[in-house]
Design a protein around this motif. Structure first.
Motif, PDB file in Angstrom:
ATOM      1  N   TYR A   1      38.062 -39.756  38.203  1.00 52.98           N
ATOM      2  CA  TYR A   1      38.879 -38.611  38.612  1.00 52.98           C
ATOM      3  C   TYR A   1      40.006 -38.368  37.610  1.00 52.98           C
TER       4      TYR A   1
ATOM      5  N   ALA B   1      36.733 -42.730  42.019  1.00 52.78           N
ATOM      6  CA  ALA B   1      38.081 -42.290  42.399  1.00 52.78           C
ATOM      7  C   ALA B   1      39.148 -42.853  41.474  1.00 52.78           C
TER       8      ALA B   1
ATOM      9  N   GLY C   1      31.846 -45.131  44.696  1.00 52.46           N
ATOM     10  CA  GLY C   1      32.886 -44.203  45.125  1.00 52.46           C
ATOM     11  C   GLY C   1      34.268 -44.643  44.688  1.00 52.46           C
TER      12      GLY C   1
ATOM     13  N   SER D   1      46.819 -35.736  43.921  1.00 54.34           N
ATOM     14  CA  SER D   1      45.814 -36.710  43.514  1.00 54.34           C
ATOM     15  C   SER D   1      45.207 -37.422  44.712  1.00 54.34           C
TER      16      SER D   1
ATOM     17  N   GLN E   1      41.311 -37.620  44.796  1.00 55.21           N
ATOM     18  CA  GLN E   1      40.658 -38.922  44.719  1.00 55.21           C
ATOM     19  C   GLN E   1      39.850 -39.214  45.971  1.00 55.21           C
ATOM     20  N   THR E   2      40.375 -38.820  47.123  1.00 58.46           N
ATOM     21  CA  THR E   2      39.619 -39.027  48.358  1.00 58.46           C
ATOM     22  C   THR E   2      38.329 -38.219  48.345  1.00 58.46           C
TER      23      THR E   2
ATOM     24  N   VAL F   1      36.625 -37.194  45.687  1.00 59.08           N
ATOM     25  CA  VAL F   1      35.701 -37.792  44.725  1.00 59.08           C
ATOM     26  C   VAL F   1      35.076 -39.056  45.298  1.00 59.08           C
ATOM     27  N   PHE F   2      35.885 -39.878  45.965  1.00 62.08           N
ATOM     28  CA  PHE F   2      35.352 -41.108  46.565  1.00 62.08           C
ATOM     29  C   PHE F   2      34.269 -40.804  47.593  1.00 62.08           C
TER      30      PHE F   2
END
Length: 371
Positions: A38, A34, A30, A191, A195-196, A198-199
Motif C-alpha cells: 500500500y 497492507a 493481506g 492510511s 490499508q484496511t 488493501v488487507f
C-alpha cells in the motif's frame, strides 16, 4: 460449565490442516500487502507478494488434472522476478499485470484447457471464482468455529475493557501515552482506511485462490449442540477477559519498573516536578483498581462462578491493583511531605485504604464463592 460440541471432530484432520493453511496464506498476504504494498512503489514488495500467492497455489494444488495450472503459475512467478530488478514503472506495470494474468489462467483453468477467448477472459473468471470460493470458505470457517464461540465472545468483551484500562493507564505512563497518540493519529489518517481495504481485498483474493486449489472440499459439519444455559458470558469468557487485563497490567508494570515506587519529582534533572509526579495518573490508577474489583465480582456473578484457573487470574489481577494503590500511596505521601495535609488529601488517603481493604477481602473470598 458451558457444554460445547467440537465441530472439528466431524472433519478429517487433513482437511482441517488444508483449511488452516489457506487461511494462514490469506492473512499473511493481506498483512504483507497492507504494510509493504500500500502506498509504495512497485519493486521487491510486489515480487514477494506474487511469489507467495503462486507458491501457495502450487503447493495446495494436488488435483493435477489441469495441464495449464503448474506452467501458468511458473510463468507468473517468472514474470514477477524482474519487478524487483527494474526501477522503470513503464516496464514494471506491464510485468505485474502479466504476472497476475498468468496466475488468473491457472485459477480459471478446469479439467479442460481454456479456449482462446477464455484466455482473454481469464482475469474476470478468476476473480469470480476466487470471490465465490472466499465466501464459501468464510461460511465454512464460521461453522467450524462453533466450538471456539466462548473464546470469541470473551475476546469481544475483553477488547473494550482493555481499551478503557489502556486509556486510563496512559495518563500515568508516557510510553502508553505515546502509543495512544500514535494510534489516534493512525486512525485519523486516510492510511487506516486504505490499508484496511488493501488487507481485506488481498486476503479475500488469496483465500479464494488457495481454496480453489485445494483438492478436497470439506464436508459440511453438524450443527453445534446449544448449551442448556442461555448465558452470554461463561467460564471461558471470564478467563479470556481476566487474562487480557492481567496481561495489560503486566505490560504496564514492566514499563514502570524504573519509577513505579520512586519519586522522580525529588530527583534533580528528572524534568518532573513533585506535583506532576503525584498527580500524573493518580485518579486513573485508583479508578483502574476500583474497576478491576468490580469486574471480578461481575464476572463471578454473571458466569455462574469462576473456575480455579479464572480465580488464579483474578488473584493476580487484584495483586496488581494493590500494587497500583501502593504506588499511588507512595506518591501521595511524598506530596504531603512537601506541601502538607489538607482535608481533600485526607479523604483521598482514606479512600485508598478502604479500596485496599476491599480488594484484600475480595481476594480472600476467591477461595470460595464470592458473597
Amino acid at each position: 460449565m458451558q457444554s460445547t460440541f467440537s465441530l472439528a471432530e466431524s472433519v478429517p484432520g487433513r482437511t482441517l490442516r488444508q483449511a488452516r493453511s489457506a487461511w494462514l496464506v490469506a492473512l499473511t498476504a493481506g498483512l504483507g500487502a497492507a504494510l509493504f504494498v500500500y502506498d509504495a512503489p512497485i519493486g521487491l514488495n510486489w515480487t514477494l507478494l506474487l511469489w507467495l500467492l503462486a507458491g501457495a497455489a502450487a503447493l495446495l494444488d494436488e488435483r493435477g488434472r489441469a495441464s495449464l495450472r503448474r506452467p501458468a503459475l511458473a510463468a507468473s512467478a517468472a514474470l514477477a522476478l524482474p519487478l524487483s530488478l527494474s526501477g522503470d514503472p513503464v516496464l514494471q506495470l506491464p510485468l505485474a499485470l502479466a504476472s497476475l494474468w498468468c496466475g488468473s489462467i491457472a485459477l480459471a483453468t478446469t479439467a479442460r484447457p481454456l479456449p482462446g477467448a477464455g484466455l482473454l477472459l481469464a482475469p474476470a473468471r478468476a476473480c469470480a471464482t476466487a470471490l465465490a470460493e472466499c465466501a464459501r470458505r468464510a461460511a465454512e470457517a464460521s461453522r467450524l468455529a462453533g466450538s471456539a464461540a466462548p473464546t470469541v465472545r470473551g475476546l469481544v468483551v475483553a477488547l473494550p475493557v482493555v481499551a478503557l484500562f489502556w486509556l486510563l493507564l496512559a495518563s500515568a505512563d508516557p510510553t502508553f501515552d505515546a502509543w495512544r497518540r500514535a494510534g489516534v493519529a493512525w486512525l485519523a489518517s486516510w492510511s487506516f482506511a486504505g490499508q484496511t481495504g488493501v488487507f481485506l481485498t488481498v486476503a479475500a483474493f488469496a483465500l479464494g485462490v488457495c481454496g480453489t486449489m485445494l483438492r478436497e472440499t470439506p464436508p459440511a459439519p453438524a450443527r453445534a449442540a446449544r448449551s442448556a444455559s442461555a448465558r452470554f458470558l461463561g467460564q471461558v469468557e471470564a478467563q479470556v477477559v481476566l487474562a487480557a487485563v492481567v496481561a495489560l497490567l503486566a505490560l504496564y508494570f514492566a514499563l514502570q519498573l524504573s519509577y513505579l515506587f520512586g519519586n522522580p519529582g525529588a530527583r534533580g534533572g528528572s524534568g518532573v516536578t513533585l506535583a506532576d509526579a503525584v498527580h500524573r495518573g493518580f485518579r486513573e490508577l485508583t479508578l483502574v483498581a476500583t474497576l478491576s474489583g468490580a469486574l471480578t465480582v461481575t464476572l463471578d456473578r454473571h458466569t455462574g462462578g469462576l473456575p480455579a484457573r479464572a480465580r488464579l487470574l483474578a488473584a493476580l489481577l487484584l495483586a496488581g491493583c494493590l500494587l497500583l494503590l501502593d504506588s499511588s500511596w507512595v506518591r501521595l505521601v511524598a506530596y504531603d511531605a512537601g506541601y502538607g495535609y489538607t482535608r481533600l488529601r485526607l479523604y483521598v488517603a482514606a479512600y485508598m485504604v478502604v479500596a485496599a481493604v476491599a480488594l484484600l477481602c475480595l481476594a480472600l473470598e476467591l477461595r470460595a464463592a464470592i458473597d
